[in-house]
Design a protein around this motif. Structure first.
Motif, PDB file in Angstrom:
ATOM      1  N   LYS A   2       0.842  -1.189   0.000  1.00 55.73           N
ATOM      2  CA  LYS A   2       0.000   0.000   0.000  1.00 55.73           C
ATOM      3  C   LYS A   2       0.884   1.249   0.000  1.00 55.73           C
ATOM      4  O   LYS A   2       1.794   1.365   0.812  1.00 55.73           O
ATOM      5  CB  LYS A   2      -0.894  -0.025   1.245  1.00 55.73           C
ATOM      6  N   SER A   3       0.600   2.195  -0.939  1.00 67.46           N
ATOM      7  CA  SER A   3       1.375   3.439  -0.987  1.00 67.46           C
ATOM      8  C   SER A   3       0.573   4.565  -0.351  1.00 67.46           C
ATOM      9  O   SER A   3      -0.646   4.499  -0.222  1.00 67.46           O
ATOM     10  CB  SER A   3       1.740   3.775  -2.434  1.00 67.46           C
ATOM     11  N   GLY A   4       1.255   5.652   0.029  1.00 65.56           N
ATOM     12  CA  GLY A   4       0.584   6.760   0.720  1.00 65.56           C
ATOM     13  C   GLY A   4       0.252   7.924  -0.181  1.00 65.56           C
ATOM     14  O   GLY A   4      -0.024   9.009   0.299  1.00 65.56           O
ATOM     15  N   GLY A   5       0.237   7.780  -1.503  1.00 66.22           N
ATOM     16  CA  GLY A   5      -0.023   8.881  -2.431  1.00 66.22           C
ATOM     17  C   GLY A   5      -1.490   8.995  -2.801  1.00 66.22           C
ATOM     18  O   GLY A   5      -2.346   8.245  -2.345  1.00 66.22           O
ATOM     19  N   PHE A   6      -1.784   9.967  -3.659  1.00 63.65           N
ATOM     20  CA  PHE A   6      -3.132  10.182  -4.155  1.00 63.65           C
ATOM     21  C   PHE A   6      -3.247   9.605  -5.559  1.00 63.65           C
ATOM     22  O   PHE A   6      -2.307   9.660  -6.350  1.00 63.65           O
ATOM     23  CB  PHE A   6      -3.462  11.682  -4.213  1.00 63.65           C
ATOM     24  N   THR A   7      -4.446   9.143  -5.882  1.00 53.79           N
ATOM     25  CA  THR A   7      -4.668   8.638  -7.231  1.00 53.79           C
ATOM     26  C   THR A   7      -4.992   9.812  -8.155  1.00 53.79           C
ATOM     27  O   THR A   7      -5.294  10.920  -7.698  1.00 53.79           O
ATOM     28  CB  THR A   7      -5.828   7.632  -7.259  1.00 53.79           C
ATOM     29  N   GLU A  10      -8.585  11.104  -7.497  1.00 54.94           N
ATOM     30  CA  GLU A  10      -8.693  11.943  -6.301  1.00 54.94           C
ATOM     31  C   GLU A  10      -8.150  13.349  -6.560  1.00 54.94           C
ATOM     32  O   GLU A  10      -8.764  14.345  -6.154  1.00 54.94           O
ATOM     33  CB  GLU A  10      -7.938  11.294  -5.137  1.00 54.94           C
ATOM     34  N   THR A  11      -7.048  13.430  -7.248  1.00 60.32           N
ATOM     35  CA  THR A  11      -6.454  14.731  -7.559  1.00 60.32           C
ATOM     36  C   THR A  11      -7.367  15.549  -8.467  1.00 60.32           C
ATOM     37  O   THR A  11      -7.561  16.752  -8.257  1.00 60.32           O
ATOM     38  CB  THR A  11      -5.077  14.541  -8.232  1.00 60.32           C
TER      39      THR A  11
END
Length: 100
Positions: A2-7, A10-11
């Motif tokens: 699992k990564s902590g970025g935004f898709t 979502e952006t």
């Protein structure tokens, strides 16, 4: 993993929401700016009238507040400014009448 970025979705949703908020709030800021300019001009005129009154009392002479042209000469009542408008937007001045 699992990564902590935004898709990307979502952006894009956040960008669209920010654009909607900016579009809705722009007329409010424009109206506020116009009201602020009117208030500033009214306060400037009020200050000028108070100054003219104080000068008339101090000098014991007639004091006139008149619309002026670019050469700082009083304009007649119906004469237009350089902008073509016959209002007080061209500016004003306090004139003290001298004897003779």
């Amino acid at each position: 993993m699992k990564s902590g970025g935004f898709t990307l979705i979502e952006t894009m949703v956040v960008i669209v929401l920010l654009a909607i908020c900016a579009t809705v709030s722009t007329p409010v800021f424009t109206a506020w700016r116009v009201r602020d300019q009117v208030d500033a001009r009214a306060n400037a005129m009020l200050g000028t009238l108070a100054y003219a009154r104080n000068e008339a009392i101090r000098r014991k002479a007639r004091v006139t507040v008149c619309r002026v042209d670019a050469a700082r000469h009083c304009l007649e009542a119906a004469k237009a400014c350089l902008s073509g408008i016959a209002d007080w937007s061209c500016g004003w001045a306090v004139m003290i009448e001298r004897a003779g």
